[in-house]
Design a protein around this motif. Sequence first.
Motif, PDB file in Angstrom:
ATOM      1  N   ALA A 143      11.485  11.732 -16.826  1.00 28.40           N
ATOM      2  CA  ALA A 143      12.675  10.867 -16.880  1.00 28.40           C
ATOM      3  C   ALA A 143      12.375   9.575 -17.659  1.00 28.40           C
ATOM      4  O   ALA A 143      13.221   8.683 -17.739  1.00 28.40           O
ATOM      5  CB  ALA A 143      13.155  10.555 -15.474  1.00 28.40           C
ATOM      6  N   GLY A 144      11.167   9.473 -18.192  1.00 28.86           N
ATOM      7  CA  GLY A 144      10.832   8.329 -19.045  1.00 28.86           C
ATOM      8  C   GLY A 144      10.195   7.155 -18.316  1.00 28.86           C
ATOM      9  O   GLY A 144      10.074   6.071 -18.869  1.00 28.86           O
ATOM     10  N   HIS A 145       9.799   7.372 -17.056  1.00 31.33           N
ATOM     11  CA  HIS A 145       9.181   6.288 -16.291  1.00 31.33           C
ATOM     12  C   HIS A 145       7.657   6.363 -16.344  1.00 31.33           C
ATOM     13  O   HIS A 145       7.089   7.427 -16.555  1.00 31.33           O
ATOM     14  CB  HIS A 145       9.590   6.377 -14.820  1.00 31.33           C
ATOM     15  CG  HIS A 145      11.022   6.040 -14.577  1.00 31.33           C
ATOM     16  ND1 HIS A 145      11.520   4.775 -14.749  1.00 31.33           N
ATOM     17  CD2 HIS A 145      12.063   6.814 -14.184  1.00 31.33           C
ATOM     18  CE1 HIS A 145      12.813   4.777 -14.455  1.00 31.33           C
ATOM     19  NE2 HIS A 145      13.169   6.006 -14.117  1.00 31.33           N
ATOM     20  N   HIS A 146       7.035   5.237 -16.094  1.00 35.39           N
ATOM     21  CA  HIS A 146       5.601   5.211 -15.843  1.00 35.39           C
ATOM     22  C   HIS A 146       5.431   5.330 -14.338  1.00 35.39           C
ATOM     23  O   HIS A 146       6.139   4.654 -13.586  1.00 35.39           O
ATOM     24  CB  HIS A 146       4.987   3.909 -16.333  1.00 35.39           C
ATOM     25  CG  HIS A 146       5.040   3.776 -17.825  1.00 35.39           C
ATOM     26  ND1 HIS A 146       4.034   4.201 -18.648  1.00 35.39           N
ATOM     27  CD2 HIS A 146       6.012   3.296 -18.626  1.00 35.39           C
ATOM     28  CE1 HIS A 146       4.368   3.969 -19.899  1.00 35.39           C
ATOM     29  NE2 HIS A 146       5.570   3.420 -19.913  1.00 35.39           N
ATOM     30  N   VAL A 147       4.526   6.165 -13.902  1.00 35.45           N
ATOM     31  CA  VAL A 147       4.421   6.432 -12.461  1.00 35.45           C
ATOM     32  C   VAL A 147       2.985   6.725 -12.057  1.00 35.45           C
ATOM     33  O   VAL A 147       2.200   7.261 -12.850  1.00 35.45           O
ATOM     34  CB  VAL A 147       5.370   7.606 -12.079  1.00 35.45           C
ATOM     35  CG1 VAL A 147       5.058   8.858 -12.853  1.00 35.45           C
ATOM     36  CG2 VAL A 147       5.339   7.905 -10.595  1.00 35.45           C
ATOM     37  N   LEU A 148       2.671   6.353 -10.825  1.00 36.33           N
ATOM     38  CA  LEU A 148       1.322   6.534 -10.293  1.00 36.33           C
ATOM     39  C   LEU A 148       1.440   6.942  -8.827  1.00 36.33           C
ATOM     40  O   LEU A 148       2.231   6.350  -8.093  1.00 36.33           O
ATOM     41  CB  LEU A 148       0.635   5.173 -10.383  1.00 36.33           C
ATOM     42  CG  LEU A 148      -0.863   5.053 -10.566  1.00 36.33           C
ATOM     43  CD1 LEU A 148      -1.305   5.746 -11.842  1.00 36.33           C
ATOM     44  CD2 LEU A 148      -1.243   3.570 -10.635  1.00 36.33           C
ATOM     45  N   ALA A 149       0.658   7.953  -8.420  1.00 36.43           N
ATOM     46  CA  ALA A 149       0.571   8.258  -6.984  1.00 36.43           C
ATOM     47  C   ALA A 149      -0.445   7.285  -6.402  1.00 36.43           C
ATOM     48  O   ALA A 149      -1.517   7.087  -6.968  1.00 36.43           O
ATOM     49  CB  ALA A 149       0.130   9.696  -6.778  1.00 36.43           C
ATOM     50  N   LEU A 150      -0.100   6.657  -5.281  1.00 41.07           N
ATOM     51  CA  LEU A 150      -0.904   5.549  -4.770  1.00 41.07           C
ATOM     52  C   LEU A 150      -1.148   5.659  -3.266  1.00 41.07           C
ATOM     53  O   LEU A 150      -0.361   6.245  -2.536  1.00 41.07           O
ATOM     54  CB  LEU A 150      -0.138   4.248  -5.051  1.00 41.07           C
ATOM     55  CG  LEU A 150      -0.886   2.944  -4.773  1.00 41.07           C
ATOM     56  CD1 LEU A 150      -1.791   2.604  -5.946  1.00 41.07           C
ATOM     57  CD2 LEU A 150       0.090   1.790  -4.541  1.00 41.07           C
ATOM     58  N   THR A 151      -2.269   5.078  -2.837  1.00 46.60           N
ATOM     59  CA  THR A 151      -2.497   4.836  -1.412  1.00 46.60           C
ATOM     60  C   THR A 151      -2.824   3.352  -1.302  1.00 46.60           C
ATOM     61  O   THR A 151      -3.944   2.940  -1.621  1.00 46.60           O
ATOM     62  CB  THR A 151      -3.662   5.707  -0.880  1.00 46.60           C
ATOM     63  OG1 THR A 151      -3.317   7.074  -1.089  1.00 46.60           O
ATOM     64  CG2 THR A 151      -3.896   5.487   0.598  1.00 46.60           C
ATOM     65  N   ALA A 152      -1.836   2.574  -0.875  1.00 43.77           N
ATOM     66  CA  ALA A 152      -1.984   1.115  -0.897  1.00 43.77           C
ATOM     67  C   ALA A 152      -3.102   0.619   0.015  1.00 43.77           C
ATOM     68  O   ALA A 152      -3.617  -0.481  -0.151  1.00 43.77           O
ATOM     69  CB  ALA A 152      -0.662   0.455  -0.518  1.00 43.77           C
ATOM     70  N   LYS A 153      -3.485   1.465   1.002  1.00 45.35           N
ATOM     71  CA  LYS A 153      -4.533   1.093   1.953  1.00 45.35           C
ATOM     72  C   LYS A 153      -5.916   1.242   1.352  1.00 45.35           C
ATOM     73  O   LYS A 153      -6.895   0.850   1.980  1.00 45.35           O
ATOM     74  CB  LYS A 153      -4.485   2.068   3.131  1.00 45.35           C
ATOM     75  CG  LYS A 153      -3.445   1.769   4.157  1.00 45.35           C
ATOM     76  CD  LYS A 153      -3.536   2.866   5.200  1.00 45.35           C
ATOM     77  CE  LYS A 153      -2.930   2.419   6.518  1.00 45.35           C
ATOM     78  NZ  LYS A 153      -3.084   3.469   7.516  1.00 45.35           N
ATOM     79  N   ASP A 154      -5.978   1.905   0.198  1.00 47.73           N
ATOM     80  CA  ASP A 154      -7.265   2.294  -0.357  1.00 47.73           C
ATOM     81  C   ASP A 154      -7.549   1.490  -1.634  1.00 47.73           C
ATOM     82  O   ASP A 154      -6.839   1.605  -2.631  1.00 47.73           O
ATOM     83  CB  ASP A 154      -7.202   3.811  -0.649  1.00 47.73           C
ATOM     84  CG  ASP A 154      -8.405   4.300  -1.431  1.00 47.73           C
ATOM     85  OD1 ASP A 154      -9.429   3.582  -1.477  1.00 47.73           O
ATOM     86  OD2 ASP A 154      -8.321   5.394  -2.018  1.00 47.73           O
ATOM     87  N   ASP A 155      -8.601   0.656  -1.571  1.00 45.96           N
ATOM     88  CA  ASP A 155      -8.893  -0.237  -2.691  1.00 45.96           C
ATOM     89  C   ASP A 155      -9.121   0.507  -4.006  1.00 45.96           C
ATOM     90  O   ASP A 155      -8.754   0.030  -5.068  1.00 45.96           O
ATOM     91  CB  ASP A 155     -10.107  -1.111  -2.366  1.00 45.96           C
ATOM     92  CG  ASP A 155      -9.773  -2.140  -1.289  1.00 45.96           C
ATOM     93  OD1 ASP A 155      -8.595  -2.551  -1.227  1.00 45.96           O
ATOM     94  OD2 ASP A 155     -10.664  -2.508  -0.506  1.00 45.96           O
ATOM     95  N   LYS A 156      -9.752   1.685  -3.895  1.00 45.64           N
ATOM     96  CA  LYS A 156     -10.026   2.440  -5.117  1.00 45.64           C
ATOM     97  C   LYS A 156      -8.720   2.874  -5.787  1.00 45.64           C
ATOM     98  O   LYS A 156      -8.579   2.820  -6.999  1.00 45.64           O
ATOM     99  CB  LYS A 156     -10.879   3.673  -4.791  1.00 45.64           C
ATOM    100  CG  LYS A 156     -12.086   3.784  -5.722  1.00 45.64           C
ATOM    101  CD  LYS A 156     -13.143   4.751  -5.250  1.00 45.64           C
ATOM    102  CE  LYS A 156     -12.787   6.191  -5.500  1.00 45.64           C
ATOM    103  NZ  LYS A 156     -13.699   7.114  -4.787  1.00 45.64           N
ATOM    104  N   SER A 157      -7.795   3.290  -4.979  1.00 44.54           N
ATOM    105  CA  SER A 157      -6.500   3.716  -5.480  1.00 44.54           C
ATOM    106  C   SER A 157      -5.761   2.536  -6.120  1.00 44.54           C
ATOM    107  O   SER A 157      -5.193   2.647  -7.216  1.00 44.54           O
ATOM    108  CB  SER A 157      -5.691   4.304  -4.319  1.00 44.54           C
ATOM    109  OG  SER A 157      -4.401   4.644  -4.718  1.00 44.54           O
ATOM    110  N   VAL A 158      -5.810   1.403  -5.453  1.00 42.71           N
ATOM    111  CA  VAL A 158      -5.114   0.195  -5.916  1.00 42.71           C
ATOM    112  C   VAL A 158      -5.666  -0.291  -7.265  1.00 42.71           C
ATOM    113  O   VAL A 158      -4.943  -0.865  -8.075  1.00 42.71           O
ATOM    114  CB  VAL A 158      -5.208  -0.892  -4.812  1.00 42.71           C
ATOM    115  CG1 VAL A 158      -4.844  -2.265  -5.321  1.00 42.71           C
ATOM    116  CG2 VAL A 158      -4.309  -0.512  -3.631  1.00 42.71           C
ATOM    117  N   LYS A 159      -6.941   0.000  -7.511  1.00 48.12           N
ATOM    118  CA  LYS A 159      -7.571  -0.423  -8.780  1.00 48.12           C
ATOM    119  C   LYS A 159      -6.936   0.222 -10.006  1.00 48.12           C
ATOM    120  O   LYS A 159      -7.102  -0.266 -11.119  1.00 48.12           O
ATOM    121  CB  LYS A 159      -9.067  -0.081  -8.749  1.00 48.12           C
ATOM    122  CG  LYS A 159      -9.859  -1.047  -7.903  1.00 48.12           C
ATOM    123  CD  LYS A 159     -11.276  -1.243  -8.462  1.00 48.12           C
ATOM    124  CE  LYS A 159     -11.971  -2.403  -7.784  1.00 48.12           C
ATOM    125  NZ  LYS A 159     -12.591  -2.007  -6.501  1.00 48.12           N
TER     126      LYS A 159
END
Length: 283
Positions: A79-95
Motif C-alpha cells: 500500500a506504499g507504507h514503510h512498516v516494521l514488526a516491533l516488540t516495544a519491550k525489547d531493546d534489540k527490536s527498538v534499535k
Amino acid sequence: MPTIQWFPGHMAKARREVSEKLKFVDIVFELIDARLPLSSRNPMLDQIVQQKSRLILLNKSDLADPNQTNLWVNYFREAGHHVLALTAKDDKSVKQIVPASKKVLAEKIARDQEKGIKPRAIRAMVLGIPNVGKSTLLNHLAGKKIASTGNRPGVTKGQQWLRFGTQLELLDTPGILWPKFEDPEVGQRLALTGAIKDDLLHLDDLALYELEVFTRFYPEQLKERYKLTDENLTLELPELLLLIAEKRGFKDDYERASEMLILELRQGRLGRYTLDRFEELSE
Ligand code: GDP
C-alpha cells in the motif's frame, strides 16, 4: 487497565493536539497492535497525518501470529507504507527504528546534504490508540522510565524532546487518538486483547468469540492448553466452553469459565494469535 471515555469534544481536542505537534516533527511513528493491524488504527489517521512521513510499527509482534504478521507487513508495504514488526519491550527490536526512519526520510536527507545543510537528529512523535504500547516504546527508546501521560487526551505539558543517541529526538508525550469503536466487531476484538474495557460486551460473548477464533485458526494451541481432543473441538462452542469449565473444576459455571478463558488469553497462555485476519481482507 486505563480507560478513556471518548466524547466528540475529546476527539476534536486530541486531533488538534496531534496536528499541533506534527508541525515540529519530521516523521510519525504510527503504533498499531500486530494482533489487530486494522482494528487498532485510528479511523482518521490518514486525514490527520496527511503528507507527513510515516513509519507504521506493528507492535506486540511477540504476541501475534508470525505468519499473519508477515502477511500484514507485506500488505502495508504494497500500500506504499514503510512498516516494521516491533516488540516495544525489547531493546534489540527498538534499535531497528533509527535505520528504518532514515530509509523513510532518505530523500529529504539527500536533499539537505546537496544543499549543504548539516545533518541533524530526526525528530519524531509516537502516535496511536490507547494501550498499543506508546509509553513502553518511549521508555525503551529513551532507555529510562519516563512519566506516564496518564493516558488522557487533553493533558498537555511543556513539550520536551527525548534523545535517542544523536540520531533521533522524540516528543516526550505521544499523540493519543481514539479507536474505531463504532464497529461492534472491532470493539469485540479490542476488548478481547484488553485494549479497551467495554462494559457493553458480555464476558461469555467474548469467550465464545475467543473459542471461535482458536478452534478455527489455532486448534493445536487450544487443545494443548485445555487438554482437548479433536472430537471435543467439533462441539458447539457453548458446549465446548462448558467442557473446559468442567475440566477446570468449575462445572456449569459459564461465567467463571469465560472469565478464565479471557484472562488466560490475555496472559499469553494460549500462545500467539492474530484476530484481524489477513485473508478476511480479500473476502
Ligand atoms: P500506551 O497506552 O499506548 O502508552 O500503552 P503502554 O505502553 O502502557 O502498554 C500497554 C500494555 O502493553 C502494557 O502492559 C505493556 O507492558 C504492554 N506492551 C507494550 N508493548 C509491548 C510489546 O511489544 N510486547 C508485549 N508483550 N507487551 C507490550
